[in-house]
Motif scaffolding. Structure first.
Motif, PDB file in Angstrom:
ATOM      1  N   ASN A   1      -8.799   0.926  18.389  1.00  0.00           N
ATOM      2  CA  ASN A   1      -9.030  -0.083  18.103  1.00  0.00           C
ATOM      3  C   ASN A   1      -8.568  -0.279  16.566  1.00  0.00           C
ATOM      4  N   HIS A   2      -7.410  -0.846  15.918  1.00  0.00           N
ATOM      5  CA  HIS A   2      -7.086  -0.896  14.461  1.00  0.00           C
ATOM      6  C   HIS A   2      -8.459  -1.512  13.728  1.00  0.00           C
ATOM      7  N   LEU A   3      -9.067  -2.455  14.342  1.00  0.00           N
ATOM      8  CA  LEU A   3     -10.271  -3.311  13.624  1.00  0.00           C
ATOM      9  C   LEU A   3     -11.395  -2.224  13.584  1.00  0.00           C
TER      10      LEU A   3
ATOM     11  N   VAL B   1     -10.644  -8.335   6.972  1.00  0.00           N
ATOM     12  CA  VAL B   1      -9.923  -9.448   6.488  1.00  0.00           C
ATOM     13  C   VAL B   1      -8.555  -8.712   5.801  1.00  0.00           C
ATOM     14  N   SER B   2      -7.428  -8.815   6.515  1.00  0.00           N
ATOM     15  CA  SER B   2      -6.331  -8.271   6.246  1.00  0.00           C
ATOM     16  C   SER B   2      -5.156  -9.163   6.433  1.00  0.00           C
ATOM     17  N   GLY B   3      -3.981  -8.707   6.607  1.00  0.00           N
ATOM     18  CA  GLY B   3      -2.815  -9.399   6.753  1.00  0.00           C
ATOM     19  C   GLY B   3      -2.628  -9.981   8.162  1.00  0.00           C
ATOM     20  N   GLY B   4      -3.258  -9.588   9.209  1.00  0.00           N
ATOM     21  CA  GLY B   4      -3.341  -9.901  10.642  1.00  0.00           C
ATOM     22  C   GLY B   4      -4.683 -10.298  11.309  1.00  0.00           C
TER      23      GLY B   4
ATOM     24  N   ALA C   1      -2.100 -15.900   4.397  1.00  0.00           N
ATOM     25  CA  ALA C   1      -2.077 -17.233   3.664  1.00  0.00           C
ATOM     26  C   ALA C   1      -1.765 -16.785   2.247  1.00  0.00           C
ATOM     27  N   PHE C   2      -2.441 -15.549   1.758  1.00  0.00           N
ATOM     28  CA  PHE C   2      -1.881 -14.962   0.476  1.00  0.00           C
ATOM     29  C   PHE C   2      -0.132 -14.809   0.473  1.00  0.00           C
ATOM     30  N   ASP C   3       0.354 -14.069   1.433  1.00  0.00           N
ATOM     31  CA  ASP C   3       1.560 -13.834   1.666  1.00  0.00           C
ATOM     32  C   ASP C   3       2.484 -15.043   1.475  1.00  0.00           C
TER      33      ASP C   3
ATOM     34  N   TYR D   1       6.881 -10.229  -2.007  1.00  0.00           N
ATOM     35  CA  TYR D   1       5.991  -9.886  -0.794  1.00  0.00           C
ATOM     36  C   TYR D   1       5.702  -8.454  -1.130  1.00  0.00           C
ATOM     37  N   PRO D   2       4.375  -7.854  -0.803  1.00  0.00           N
ATOM     38  CA  PRO D   2       3.340  -8.725  -0.150  1.00  0.00           C
ATOM     39  C   PRO D   2       2.608  -9.589  -1.411  1.00  0.00           C
ATOM     40  N   GLY D   3       2.103 -10.593  -0.819  1.00  0.00           N
ATOM     41  CA  GLY D   3       1.865 -12.073  -1.920  1.00  0.00           C
ATOM     42  C   GLY D   3       0.394 -11.342  -2.542  1.00  0.00           C
ATOM     43  N   GLY D   4      -0.531 -10.705  -1.666  1.00  0.00           N
ATOM     44  CA  GLY D   4      -2.044 -10.400  -2.069  1.00  0.00           C
ATOM     45  C   GLY D   4      -2.287  -9.937  -3.428  1.00  0.00           C
ATOM     46  N   PRO D   5      -1.377  -8.694  -3.668  1.00  0.00           N
ATOM     47  CA  PRO D   5      -1.566  -7.957  -5.012  1.00  0.00           C
ATOM     48  C   PRO D   5      -1.025  -9.007  -6.186  1.00  0.00           C
TER      49      PRO D   5
ATOM     50  N   ILE E   1      -0.670 -12.406  -6.415  1.00  0.00           N
ATOM     51  CA  ILE E   1      -1.725 -13.434  -6.741  1.00  0.00           C
ATOM     52  C   ILE E   1      -2.914 -12.946  -7.263  1.00  0.00           C
ATOM     53  N   ASP E   2      -3.458 -12.051  -6.793  1.00  0.00           N
ATOM     54  CA  ASP E   2      -4.707 -11.148  -7.523  1.00  0.00           C
ATOM     55  C   ASP E   2      -4.422 -11.083  -9.009  1.00  0.00           C
ATOM     56  N   ARG E   3      -3.222 -10.595  -9.430  1.00  0.00           N
ATOM     57  CA  ARG E   3      -2.953 -10.281 -10.782  1.00  0.00           C
ATOM     58  C   ARG E   3      -2.685 -11.531 -11.624  1.00  0.00           C
TER      59      ARG E   3
ATOM     60  N   SER F   1     -13.808  -4.972   4.541  1.00  0.00           N
ATOM     61  CA  SER F   1     -12.499  -4.102   4.785  1.00  0.00           C
ATOM     62  C   SER F   1     -11.373  -4.878   5.131  1.00  0.00           C
ATOM     63  N   GLY F   2     -10.240  -4.108   5.219  1.00  0.00           N
ATOM     64  CA  GLY F   2      -8.886  -4.548   5.262  1.00  0.00           C
ATOM     65  C   GLY F   2      -8.258  -5.007   3.922  1.00  0.00           C
ATOM     66  N   GLY F   3      -6.762  -5.237   4.032  1.00  0.00           N
ATOM     67  CA  GLY F   3      -6.027  -5.262   2.701  1.00  0.00           C
ATOM     68  C   GLY F   3      -6.702  -6.390   1.630  1.00  0.00           C
ATOM     69  N   VAL F   4      -7.202  -7.344   2.187  1.00  0.00           N
ATOM     70  CA  VAL F   4      -7.560  -8.293   1.436  1.00  0.00           C
ATOM     71  C   VAL F   4      -8.735  -8.095   0.545  1.00  0.00           C
ATOM     72  N   ALA F   5      -9.411  -7.236   1.015  1.00  0.00           N
ATOM     73  CA  ALA F   5     -10.686  -6.402   0.386  1.00  0.00           C
ATOM     74  C   ALA F   5     -10.503  -5.565  -0.831  1.00  0.00           C
ATOM     75  N   CYS F   6      -9.236  -5.548  -1.049  1.00  0.00           N
ATOM     76  CA  CYS F   6      -8.489  -4.907  -2.498  1.00  0.00           C
ATOM     77  C   CYS F   6      -8.862  -6.122  -3.509  1.00  0.00           C
ATOM     78  N   ASN F   7      -8.946  -7.417  -3.326  1.00  0.00           N
ATOM     79  CA  ASN F   7      -8.864  -8.288  -4.041  1.00  0.00           C
ATOM     80  C   ASN F   7     -10.109  -8.362  -4.965  1.00  0.00           C
ATOM     81  N   ARG F   8      -9.716  -8.464  -6.533  1.00  0.00           N
ATOM     82  CA  ARG F   8     -10.862  -8.017  -7.361  1.00  0.00           C
ATOM     83  C   ARG F   8     -11.736  -9.360  -7.461  1.00  0.00           C
TER      84      ARG F   8
ATOM     85  N   CYS G   1      -9.006   0.525   2.211  1.00  0.00           N
ATOM     86  CA  CYS G   1      -8.904  -0.882   2.718  1.00  0.00           C
ATOM     87  C   CYS G   1      -7.761  -1.200   3.434  1.00  0.00           C
ATOM     88  N   THR G   2      -6.739  -0.850   3.033  1.00  0.00           N
ATOM     89  CA  THR G   2      -5.218  -1.094   3.596  1.00  0.00           C
ATOM     90  C   THR G   2      -5.044  -0.220   4.725  1.00  0.00           C
ATOM     91  N   ASP G   3      -3.911  -0.525   5.257  1.00  0.00           N
ATOM     92  CA  ASP G   3      -3.882   0.248   6.776  1.00  0.00           C
ATOM     93  C   ASP G   3      -3.414   1.828   6.239  1.00  0.00           C
ATOM     94  N   ASN G   4      -4.452   2.695   6.875  1.00  0.00           N
ATOM     95  CA  ASN G   4      -4.100   4.097   6.687  1.00  0.00           C
ATOM     96  C   ASN G   4      -4.376   4.772   8.084  1.00  0.00           C
TER      97      ASN G   4
END
Ligand code: KG4
Ligand code: ZN
Length: 340
Positions: free
Chosen positions: A110-112, A135-138, A165-167, A177-181, A183-185, A270-277, A302-305
């Protein structure tokens, strides 16, 4: 145990080799961001085709980076869901073919569970029970992790995921796109208190669900009110910072409530949004206030791997789990709860 992980649930084609519980020998991710950028989001048909192009070179590179041969492998773990069916099927097809040819045990992950397992790779001493926010894109969901393969869903988003929502907000602000990084900056130059965007389901709500679609609409309405004037750079930064602050406030507040109710000693995000500073800063502060350990995998995990997928699969492989007749099929929806 030497495990090959394969991940193709969305728009990253990934393969990794891990040895045992914490040794990542390789972690290869081919991002499709460039292919989807013109469309401002992931196009499922393009994603499947790109996975077809990339999956074999990515698996080969994962083996080469790890300096192992196919015949050295002892198990294969592949993301079975949730995700885009066409994308998942590419990874599943390759994993099944390899498992059949090499007579290896194969498990569907399971991806989660993968996103949560990412934390064990760098912090092997972390053991359940803990609270996990994925907390990710999906996905946006809180789990009580009772064992490495025992999860209880405590709350999740009722509409958009936080990353979505970030995207979407980034698209409205013409940030790409993608919006998260981005917006973070950009948010670092903005005033997070300049616009009071709504924090849905926070006040007076005991439940642990999330909702981000109203926030996105509030941003769109705010931008419409200003459409006579082109948005100045500072205004854009203020919108980005205020939007991000609203998302972070909600995520922190729900995580705090869940941790208090569970009385667990630690939280994993964890998940892509967990990269957010800003999210990292605020979660760490919340942990200090509540006397909780707060852990994040490093951004690449954190991002998909696929290293996270291999690590999640290891739990089941070690227990002798395997898809004996290779009938593993994609599960576009697959709630993570109960015994895995
Ligand atoms: O975990 P992930 O790679 O894929 C999914 O499983 O969805 O997460 C991707 C999401 C995207 O929505 C992206 O915009 C968001 O994570 N993201 C961020 C940041 N980096 C990636 N969101 C906020 N701040 C970031 N720094
Ligand atoms: Zn993901």
């Amino acid at each position: 145990m030497l495990v090959l992980g394969i991940e193709t649930s969305c728009d990253e084609t990934a393969a990794a080799v891990i040895r045992g519980e914490e040794e990542v020998l390789s972690n290869v991710v081919a991002s499709q961001v460039e292919a989807h950028r013109p469309f401002g989001g992931v196009v499922p048909e393009i994603a499947s085709r790109k996975h077809m192009e990339w999956i074999l070179p990515v698996v080969r590179k994962a083996l080469a980076d790890a300096e192992v041969r196919l015949q050295d492998l002892e198990g294969i773990a592949v993301t079975q869901g949730p995700g885009l069916v066409g994308s998942l099927l590419v990874g599943l097809g390759v994993a099944k073919a390899l498992a059949y040819a090499l007579r290896l045990p194969l498990v569907g992950v399971n991806h989660l569970a993968g996103h949560i397992a990412a934390v064990y790779l760098e912090h092997p001493w972390i053991r359940p029970p803990f609270l996990a926010l994925v907390v990710s894109g999906g996905h946006t969901a809180l789990f009580h992790v009772r064992g490495e393969d025992r999860f209880h869903l405590m709350g999740q988003t009722r509409d958009d995921a936080a990353g979505e929502a970030f995207d979407k907000v980034a698209k409205c602000l013409d940030l790409g796109y993608p919006g998260g990084p981005v917006i973070d900056r950009l948010a670092r130059r903005g005033d997070p208190r300049s616009i009071a965007f709504p924090r849905a389901l926070v006040k007076g709500e005991a439940n642990l669900d999330f909702s981000f679609s109203g926030l996105k609409t509030a941003v769109v309405l705010h931008l419409k009110e200003r459409c006579l004037l082109p948005l100045k750079e500072q205004e854009k930064a203020d919108v980005a910072a205020s939007f991000q602050e609203a998302v972070v406030d909600v995520l922190v507040s729900k995580t705090r409530t869940a941790a208090r109710s569970l009385r667990v000693p630690r939280v994993v995000i964890s998940g892509g949004v967990a990269c957010n500073r800003r999210l990292r800063e605020c979660m760490i502060r919340m942990g200090e206030e509540e006397g909780l350990e707060v852990h994040f995998p490093s951004p690449a995990l954190c991002t998909d791997n696929a290293a996270m997928v291999a690590r999640a699969g290891l739990v089941s492989l070690k227990k002798g789990g395997r898809d004996v007749d290779l009938t593993l099929n994609a599960r576009s929806r697959w709630p993570l709860s109960g015994e895995e």
